[in-house]
Design an enzyme around this catalytic site. Sequence first.
Site, PDB file in Angstrom:
ATOM      1  N   GLU A   1     -11.873 -13.305   0.436  1.00 16.34           N
ATOM      2  CA  GLU A   1     -11.955 -14.039  -0.839  1.00 16.34           C
ATOM      3  C   GLU A   1     -10.730 -14.931  -1.003  1.00 16.34           C
ATOM      4  O   GLU A   1      -9.644 -14.579  -0.547  1.00 16.34           O
ATOM      5  CB  GLU A   1     -11.977 -13.054  -2.020  1.00 16.34           C
ATOM      6  CG  GLU A   1     -13.098 -12.026  -1.979  1.00 16.34           C
ATOM      7  CD  GLU A   1     -14.468 -12.658  -2.095  1.00 16.34           C
ATOM      8  OE1 GLU A   1     -14.580 -13.729  -2.745  1.00 16.34           O
ATOM      9  OE2 GLU A   1     -15.422 -12.098  -1.522  1.00 16.34           O
TER      10      GLU A   1
ATOM     11  N   HIS B   1       5.870  -0.466  -2.721  1.00 13.41           N
ATOM     12  CA  HIS B   1       5.399   0.277  -3.903  1.00 13.41           C
ATOM     13  C   HIS B   1       5.432   1.790  -3.714  1.00 13.41           C
ATOM     14  O   HIS B   1       4.751   2.515  -4.435  1.00 13.41           O
ATOM     15  CB  HIS B   1       3.979  -0.190  -4.280  1.00 13.41           C
ATOM     16  CG  HIS B   1       3.931  -1.609  -4.773  1.00 13.41           C
ATOM     17  ND1 HIS B   1       2.767  -2.325  -4.901  1.00 13.41           N
ATOM     18  CD2 HIS B   1       4.920  -2.441  -5.184  1.00 13.41           C
ATOM     19  CE1 HIS B   1       3.047  -3.539  -5.357  1.00 13.41           C
ATOM     20  NE2 HIS B   1       4.342  -3.637  -5.528  1.00 13.41           N
TER      21      HIS B   1
ATOM     22  N   ASN C   1       0.830  -1.205   0.000  1.00 13.65           N
ATOM     23  CA  ASN C   1       0.000   0.000   0.000  1.00 13.65           C
ATOM     24  C   ASN C   1       0.862   1.251   0.000  1.00 13.65           C
ATOM     25  O   ASN C   1       1.953   1.272   0.548  1.00 13.65           O
ATOM     26  CB  ASN C   1      -0.936  -0.007   1.213  1.00 13.65           C
ATOM     27  CG  ASN C   1      -1.884  -1.189   1.175  1.00 13.65           C
ATOM     28  OD1 ASN C   1      -2.026  -1.821   0.127  1.00 13.65           O
ATOM     29  ND2 ASN C   1      -2.518  -1.503   2.282  1.00 13.65           N
TER      30      ASN C   1
HETATM   31  P1  OAD Z   1      -6.014  -6.084  -4.963  1.00 11.40           P
HETATM   32  O1  OAD Z   1      -7.073  -5.098  -5.275  1.00 11.40           O
HETATM   33  O2  OAD Z   1      -5.443  -6.866  -6.098  1.00 11.40           O
HETATM   34  O3  OAD Z   1      -6.558  -7.143  -3.897  1.00 11.40           O
HETATM   35  C1  OAD Z   1      -7.219  -6.720  -2.750  1.00 11.40           C
HETATM   36  C2  OAD Z   1      -7.535  -7.947  -1.917  1.00 11.40           C
HETATM   37  O4  OAD Z   1      -8.087  -7.517  -0.691  1.00 11.40           O
HETATM   38  C3  OAD Z   1      -8.545  -8.897  -2.554  1.00 11.40           C
HETATM   39  O5  OAD Z   1      -8.037 -10.215  -2.515  1.00 11.40           O
HETATM   40  C4  OAD Z   1      -9.786  -8.769  -1.657  1.00 11.40           C
HETATM   41  O6  OAD Z   1     -10.503  -9.980  -1.526  1.00 11.40           O
HETATM   42  C5  OAD Z   1      -9.145  -8.381  -0.339  1.00 11.40           C
HETATM   43  N1  OAD Z   1     -10.018  -7.611   0.570  1.00 11.40           N
HETATM   44  C6  OAD Z   1     -11.022  -6.745   0.299  1.00 11.40           C
HETATM   45  N2  OAD Z   1     -11.532  -6.207   1.405  1.00 11.40           N
HETATM   46  C7  OAD Z   1     -10.839  -6.743   2.436  1.00 11.40           C
HETATM   47  C8  OAD Z   1     -10.874  -6.569   3.845  1.00 11.40           C
HETATM   48  N3  OAD Z   1     -11.741  -5.753   4.433  1.00 11.40           N
HETATM   49  N4  OAD Z   1     -10.000  -7.284   4.598  1.00 11.40           N
HETATM   50  C9  OAD Z   1      -9.111  -8.127   4.034  1.00 11.40           C
HETATM   51  N5  OAD Z   1      -9.020  -8.327   2.699  1.00 11.40           N
HETATM   52  C10 OAD Z   1      -9.867  -7.641   1.913  1.00 11.40           C
HETATM   53  O7  OAD Z   1      -4.870  -5.312  -4.150  1.00 11.40           O
HETATM   54  P2  OAD Z   1      -3.346  -5.721  -3.927  1.00 11.40           P
HETATM   55  O8  OAD Z   1      -3.204  -7.194  -3.788  1.00 11.40           O
HETATM   56  O9  OAD Z   1      -2.828  -4.851  -2.853  1.00 11.40           O
HETATM   57  O10 OAD Z   1       0.329  -1.939  -7.451  1.00 11.40           O
HETATM   58  O11 OAD Z   1      -2.701  -5.275  -5.310  1.00 11.40           O
HETATM   59  C11 OAD Z   1      -1.330  -5.385  -5.490  1.00 11.40           C
HETATM   60  C12 OAD Z   1      -0.819  -4.248  -6.342  1.00 11.40           C
HETATM   61  O12 OAD Z   1      -1.573  -4.187  -7.553  1.00 11.40           O
HETATM   62  C13 OAD Z   1      -1.027  -2.871  -5.744  1.00 11.40           C
HETATM   63  O13 OAD Z   1      -0.012  -2.514  -4.829  1.00 11.40           O
HETATM   64  C14 OAD Z   1      -1.011  -1.991  -6.946  1.00 11.40           C
HETATM   65  C15 OAD Z   1      -1.924  -2.796  -7.840  1.00 11.40           C
HETATM   66  O14 OAD Z   1      -1.817  -2.589  -9.194  1.00 11.40           O
HETATM   67  C16 OAD Z   1       0.770  -0.863  -8.123  1.00 11.40           C
HETATM   68  O15 OAD Z   1       0.085   0.138  -8.294  1.00 11.40           O
HETATM   69  C17 OAD Z   1       2.166  -1.016  -8.606  1.00 11.40           C
END
Ligand code: OAD
Length: 247
Positions: free
Chosen positions: A219, A123, A106
């Site tokens: 999920e 990031h 994040n």
């Molecule tokens: P994603 O949007 O890919 O995934 C978010 C995850 O959080 C999903 O698996 C949801 O199921 C989960 N989620 C949602 N609400 C939640 C909650 N209340 N508690 C726990 N989990 C929850 O986000 P990231 O995995 O962070 O990079 O994405 C990785 C990278 O892709 C980011 O840092 C960004 C993006 O493109 C860059 O911008 C370089």
Amino acid sequence: MTAAPQIPLRLVESLRKVDRVAVLTGAGTSAESGIPTFRQAQTGLWSQFSPEELATPMAFAENPKRVWEWYAWRRELVTKARPNPGHLALAQLARRFPQFTLITQNVDGLHQQAGSQEVLELHGNILRTKCSREGRVVEKWTDTPAVPPPCPHCGAHLRPDVVWFHEALPQETLDRAMAAAASCQVFFSIGTSTVVSPAADLPFIAIRNGAVIVEINPEPTPLTESADYVLAGPSGMVLPELLTCLA
Ligand code: OAD
């Protein structure tokens, strides 16, 4: 309302015995602070915007104004957001282990706001701005109608200090994250879809080195099948519950 899953007693008992814990967080950790995730259908940023047009060096070269304005909008969302109970619980959890490494994808700085001392930001941070030519962090620049504003030192466009697709992660931070993943006894993967490498490789490095894997996510992800414990609920509920169980 989503209920928090039960925390298995076996997990609590193992956590009482370990010294080295590593945690990887993703956008889901900040979802309960009102910051949109990336890949969730309907609400995820990448369901409404194209990463190719907004989060690559090529996009910035082609249309720096569009990219700057999109990040300015996100920066505003982040500035208004406050840490949620999940961020706060992680800051408390850190005090329970001699070695606790918090690694985040994040860019919102909410872990630090919640009191986490040392955060490995893989990031970058959206609240920081840097020169697009020289990379140096810029704290102040004169008010100008130009969008993006020019670097006060060299006149090149300023840009957010975040890592875009096709860019390298900060090497020292990544090295420290990989070392923590390789040496921890318990690895938590929280609120991440576990699809963007190299961050997504970290839990698998931990698995290869014999760590217990705990996933907190409502999920399933590509990690779920390999995790020892899956706490399928929102981190803002699960983490405070875990902290209570450990007390
Ligand atoms: P994603 O949007 O890919 O995934 C978010 C995850 O959080 C999903 O698996 C949801 O199921 C989960 N989620 C949602 N609400 C939640 C909650 N209340 N508690 C726990 N989990 C929850 O986000 P990231 O995995 O962070 O990079 O994405 C990785 C990278 O892709 C980011 O840092 C960004 C993006 O493109 C860059 O911008 C370089």
